[in-house]
Design an enzyme around this catalytic site. Sequence first.
Site, short mmCIF file in Angstrom:
data_model
loop_
_atom_site.label_atom_id
_atom_site.label_comp_id
_atom_site.label_asym_id
_atom_site.label_seq_id
_atom_site.Cartn_x
_atom_site.Cartn_y
_atom_site.Cartn_z
N GLU A 110 -8.98 -20.87 -18.65
CA GLU A 110 -8.60 -19.46 -18.54
C GLU A 110 -7.09 -19.39 -18.57
OE1 GLU A 110 -10.23 -17.94 -14.87
OE2 GLU A 110 -12.07 -19.03 -15.29
N LYS A 112 -3.55 -18.34 -17.06
CA LYS A 112 -3.07 -18.17 -15.70
C LYS A 112 -2.15 -16.95 -15.69
CE LYS A 112 -1.19 -20.84 -11.88
NZ LYS A 112 -0.11 -19.97 -11.49
N ASP A 114 0.29 -14.17 -14.48
CA ASP A 114 1.38 -14.28 -13.52
C ASP A 114 1.65 -12.93 -12.85
OD1 ASP A 114 3.18 -15.67 -12.09
OD2 ASP A 114 4.72 -15.75 -13.63
N ARG A 133 -3.36 -12.18 -0.79
CA ARG A 133 -3.71 -13.53 -0.39
C ARG A 133 -3.12 -13.90 0.98
NH1 ARG A 133 -2.08 -18.57 -4.08
NH2 ARG A 133 -0.18 -18.31 -2.88
N TYR A 221 -11.06 -12.86 -12.22
CA TYR A 221 -11.51 -14.17 -12.71
C TYR A 221 -12.52 -14.89 -11.84
CZ TYR A 221 -7.62 -15.39 -9.65
OH TYR A 221 -6.78 -15.47 -8.61
N LYS A 308 0.73 -25.86 -16.11
CA LYS A 308 1.76 -24.83 -16.24
C LYS A 308 2.62 -25.02 -17.47
CE LYS A 308 3.59 -23.27 -12.54
NZ LYS A 308 3.86 -22.52 -11.33
N CYS A 402 38.44 -1.70 -17.34
CA CYS A 402 37.36 -1.30 -18.25
C CYS A 402 37.67 -1.81 -19.65
CB CYS A 402 37.22 0.21 -18.27
SG CYS A 402 36.03 0.77 -19.50
N CYS A 405 38.35 1.48 -21.98
CA CYS A 405 39.42 2.47 -21.78
C CYS A 405 40.52 1.96 -20.87
CB CYS A 405 38.84 3.76 -21.21
SG CYS A 405 38.36 3.58 -19.49
N CYS A 420 33.36 1.93 -14.13
CA CYS A 420 34.57 2.49 -14.68
C CYS A 420 34.62 3.94 -14.22
CB CYS A 420 34.56 2.43 -16.21
SG CYS A 420 35.82 3.50 -16.94
N CYS A 426 36.15 7.84 -21.24
CA CYS A 426 35.73 6.49 -21.63
C CYS A 426 34.60 6.64 -22.66
CB CYS A 426 35.29 5.75 -20.37
SG CYS A 426 34.78 4.06 -20.61
N1 LIG Z 1 10.75 -19.87 -7.55
C1 LIG Z 1 10.46 -19.92 -6.26
O1 LIG Z 1 11.31 -19.84 -5.39
C2 LIG Z 1 9.04 -20.06 -5.86
C3 LIG Z 1 8.68 -20.07 -4.51
C4 LIG Z 1 7.34 -20.17 -4.19
C5 LIG Z 1 6.40 -20.30 -5.19
N2 LIG Z 1 6.79 -20.30 -6.49
C6 LIG Z 1 5.84 -20.45 -7.59
O2 LIG Z 1 4.59 -20.04 -7.24
C7 LIG Z 1 3.66 -21.07 -7.46
C8 LIG Z 1 2.88 -21.32 -6.21
O3 LIG Z 1 2.16 -20.21 -6.01
P1 LIG Z 1 0.65 -20.27 -5.70
O4 LIG Z 1 0.41 -21.05 -4.50
O5 LIG Z 1 0.23 -18.88 -5.78
O6 LIG Z 1 0.06 -21.11 -6.87
P2 LIG Z 1 -0.06 -20.74 -8.34
O7 LIG Z 1 0.46 -19.40 -8.62
O8 LIG Z 1 0.52 -21.84 -9.10
O9 LIG Z 1 -1.65 -20.77 -8.49
C9 LIG Z 1 -2.58 -20.06 -7.69
C10 LIG Z 1 -2.71 -18.65 -8.10
O10 LIG Z 1 -2.89 -18.50 -9.49
C11 LIG Z 1 -3.39 -17.22 -9.71
N3 LIG Z 1 -4.20 -17.18 -10.93
C12 LIG Z 1 -3.82 -16.57 -12.09
N4 LIG Z 1 -4.74 -16.68 -13.03
C13 LIG Z 1 -5.77 -17.36 -12.49
C14 LIG Z 1 -7.04 -17.78 -12.99
N5 LIG Z 1 -7.42 -17.52 -14.24
N6 LIG Z 1 -7.85 -18.46 -12.15
C15 LIG Z 1 -7.47 -18.74 -10.88
N7 LIG Z 1 -6.28 -18.38 -10.35
C16 LIG Z 1 -5.43 -17.68 -11.16
C17 LIG Z 1 -4.13 -16.83 -8.48
O11 LIG Z 1 -3.50 -15.70 -7.94
C18 LIG Z 1 -3.92 -17.97 -7.53
O12 LIG Z 1 -3.70 -17.54 -6.23
C19 LIG Z 1 4.38 -22.32 -7.73
O13 LIG Z 1 3.84 -22.90 -8.88
C20 LIG Z 1 5.79 -21.91 -7.90
O14 LIG Z 1 6.14 -22.12 -9.25
C21 LIG Z 1 8.07 -20.19 -6.83
ZN LIG Z 2 36.11 2.96 -19.19
#
Ligand SMILES: NC(=O)c1ccc[n+]([C@@H]2O[C@H](COP(=O)([O-])OP(=O)(O)OC[C@H]3O[C@@H](n4cnc5c(N)ncnc54)[C@H](O)[C@@H]3O)[C@@H](O)[C@H]2O)c1
Ligand SMILES: [Zn+2]
Length: 663
Positions: A110, A112, A114, A133, A221, A308, A402, A405, A420, A426
């Site tokens: 599937e 993922k 975001d 969650r 899902y 990922k 600026c 201007c 500005c 401007c």
């Molecule tokens: N940049 C940062 O500071 C920071 C901080 C914390 C977490 N993160 C990111 O978040 C991720 C961790 O988050 P997480 O614990 O939610 O894990 P995750 O997002 O990697 O995976 C779990 C989540 O994926 C989602 N998901 C989307 N499609 C799905 C599908 N088809 N089937 C099942 N689940 C699906 C669900 O919401 C599930 O809770 C890490 O990979 C990290 O990259 C980033």
């Molecule tokens: Zn200006």
Amino acid sequence: MDVEKKINRLRQELQEHNYNYYVLDKPEISDYIFDMKLKELQELEEKHPEFYDENSPTQRVGGAVTKSFATVELDYRMYSLSNSYSKEELEDWEKRVKKLVDGKVEYVCELKYDGASISLTYENGELVRAVTRGDGFQGDDVTNNVRTIRSVPLKLKGDYPEKFDIRGEIVLPYEGFAKMNAERVEAGEEPYANPRNTASGSLKLQDSAEVAKRPLDCLLYNIIGKNLNIRSQFESLQKAREWGFKVPDESELKASTSAVMDYVNYWDIHRHDLPYETDGVVVKVNAFHQQDELGYTAKSPRWAMAYKFKAEQESTQLNKITYQVGRTGAITPVANLEPVKLAGTVVKRASLHNADQIEKLDVREGDTVFVEKGGEIIPKIVGVDFTKRDPNSKPTQYTQKCPECDAELIRNEGEALHYCPNTNGCAPQIIGRIQHFISRKAMDIEGLGGETVTLFVNNGLIGTYADLYELKKEQILPLERMAEKSADNLINGIERSKEIPFERVLFALGIRYVGETVAKKLARHYKSIDALEEASEEDLVAVEEIGERIAWSVADFFSNEENKEIVERLKNYGVQMEISAEKLANQTNKLEGNTFVISGTFELSRTELKKLIEDNGGKVSSSISSKTNFLVAGESMGPSKLAKAEKLGTTMLSEEEFLKMVQ
Ligand SMILES: NC(=O)c1ccc[n+]([C@@H]2O[C@H](COP(=O)([O-])OP(=O)(O)OC[C@H]3O[C@@H](n4cnc5c(N)ncnc54)[C@H](O)[C@@H]3O)[C@@H](O)[C@H]2O)c1
Ligand SMILES: [Zn+2]
């Protein structure tokens, strides 16, 4: 460094990033870097089990419950997913799976999605609860907000079970995200960083009416419950579709990890054609009895693995930092790059956001920088390759003048952007402001487009939007591409704009932070431009929902003599500078400061009731909260609303009682 110290430092660091990401929706590092740090911690902990801690970020789902919503226990835990970034890691997972289960294994692939995870509970075919969650055990009850999302069915169809949970992801498709950002930029505000954080932030808004305006989507899902009579993940997706849920149809059944890799490689390239953001592929063991055999670790199912996608990143040289001036005078720094290919397009420019960002990243001209393409239209700089820095380079001095201007820039306390102040002298501000004035949601001047405005300004025909009303046909006919007919259309369009109601005129003036909604509120409250002009900052802040920033901006606009003169001229040309007498006759402030919820059926239509409330200064909200003052209750009102109103002690009114209030 001593191992224990290192482990503790990593745990603390990751906890902070979790907080930034899940609670504040403002991550400070990329997901890839986060995942690498987590992996480092995981490996250290495996080598040193003596430092095991059940509270480590490797053992717990990263989110948290917030204080702004009711906290509820989840009936079934919500897990995270283990993740991998390579074929080898995926094959290792397959080996572990095969060791633990008997028989042939099939995998469902599937996408993922975001966004923000959500768990929906349905009883007798009706949505009864939506929970985030949280920490995986308990989450925030965001039912009222989720109800406003159009793709979440409130009532199901087909042969659904009496009670079950369904899991999914709330996302903000690119198109809606771009539109929201365009509106923010219109109102002189900084655009949102990316769809994921905006989706998650939207879900946590206190006002459901505000959430309803956001073009969110919910992709499902996974079905969970007792005695469901579903035997596999693939079947579960099919069932969810039949009952009316939005389940993207890109999912496929695969027999081996090599077939899975084909799917991953295909979507790594084609994911940009999808309407929403994805950050990988989720691979799941299909048969539920095999899933049961595999079970869970402390944090994630053993039967699933996220593969990922690597964020698309490239490094290139930053040649020069230049500055752009927007309609409201806001300055944005732009990185001019040595052209580089990224996600299929050649990138020459990237956003640097503001002075703080430049300082934080310590970006300098001549640096080799990392460029990333996220959900944004314009790519951004995410870091500097310090190993390649010229030792003689100096920190970037943010421009003080600026670029258009030469005026001295200003930066108000607590604001990220420089401005500005030369509002009326401007060029990009002059042109941008007139373009905003004529736009569809403002004066909607037919026959006049943005390019023509630029042409007029550059030819010295107009310098402010007030000048539009003095334009003569003879002046514009000699210009390029101006035929007799288009000139007539244009003059007529300008004439007709004098009918546009006051609230839209107020929006058209382009006062910083006065977007459509704020303009409506101010117009309603003050009723005429004269009254608004006289209002002090204190008066303005006292108006419901007008904050200090807006109040300051309005007062600042009218403290400028040139602005006052322009407004005076518009008034003299016959542009609507007050609420029309007819509209005024129907309006009062009787209900000011009160929030109403309407529920059930009435003699009057709901639209009529809503209009009555708003015309009398009240506010309508779609859900009951502690801020609701009155519930106008009609026939066959929903039992959950009634229960909530009783619990919160909200005053209930019959239709008749309500009508007496506004008589
Ligand atoms: N940049 C940062 O500071 C920071 C901080 C914390 C977490 N993160 C990111 O978040 C991720 C961790 O988050 P997480 O614990 O939610 O894990 P995750 O997002 O990697 O995976 C779990 C989540 O994926 C989602 N998901 C989307 N499609 C799905 C599908 N088809 N089937 C099942 N689940 C699906 C669900 O919401 C599930 O809770 C890490 O990979 C990290 O990259 C980033
Ligand atoms: Zn200006």
